[in-house]
Enzyme design. Sequence first.
Site, mmCIF file in Angstrom:
data_model
loop_
_atom_site.group_PDB
_atom_site.id
_atom_site.type_symbol
_atom_site.label_atom_id
_atom_site.label_comp_id
_atom_site.label_asym_id
_atom_site.label_seq_id
_atom_site.Cartn_x
_atom_site.Cartn_y
_atom_site.Cartn_z
ATOM 1 N N ALA A 1 0.822 -1.213 0.000
ATOM 2 C CA ALA A 1 0.000 0.000 0.000
ATOM 3 C C ALA A 1 0.855 1.262 0.000
ATOM 4 O O ALA A 1 0.496 2.267 -0.619
ATOM 5 C CB ALA A 1 -0.936 -0.004 1.201
ATOM 6 N N GLU A 2 1.981 1.209 0.696
ATOM 7 C CA GLU A 2 2.793 2.414 0.867
ATOM 8 C C GLU A 2 3.668 2.725 -0.343
ATOM 9 O O GLU A 2 3.767 3.878 -0.762
ATOM 10 C CB GLU A 2 3.683 2.266 2.115
#
Length: 243
Positions: A140-141
Amino acid sequence: MNFIRGRDVGPPGPVSRAMKRFGWIVGLGLLVALPLSGELVVFTDGGYLKVAAFEAHGNRLHVELVGGGSMTVPLERVDRVVDDEVVILPEEPEPAPPAEPDWTFSQDAPVPATPYGEEIYAAAQRHELDPELVAAVVRAESAFDARAVSHKGARGLMQLMPATGRRFGLRPDQLFEPSRNLEAGSRYLGWLLERFSGDLRLALAAYNAGEGTVDRYGGVPPYRETRNYIRRIYRFLGLSSEG
């Protein structure tokens, strides 16, 4: 820092006093155009400042202030830059965790079938976390890009701000080293899970928006960015975030 807590700082008076006190440089740079809702620059001392636009340049964050004017602040004094778009709609219920989640490490846990899977597994094991959870946060990051730099100044696989890296013993340049970034990020994620009594949604909200923001709202903050962030990680884990 001496910013007024809980208020937008717009008029030039308080801004001028703050710049004189801390010797910050007033500067102009390429600034990211943001929604009218603005964003909050959250500082390491817990204070925060609402801004109209911002851009990270090396170890500095240039901000355009609501009400006019601009300033430059050291990036290591910035804990987070969070979306100040408050959205509470019936069709967007607060994300909720699955029943009785357990995100602790298990000897049966497989090595994630992702880039940096071995390093993710090792960091997760050291901090007693499920490797798949750490892998989901990395996905996600940064989408597994060890050289990723966000326009907010976050760096590396787990997109740590320099101030967060410093909390866990890293210099800004070390945030691009995969093993060090995963070590600090996993340690931080484990600390957040412990701080919020194992509640994954609160730990993820704090990872995105800062633990002070979660404390201020008494739960997941009503920010579209943060709620979408939680949903995205739950989706990566094959879980439903709707309660």
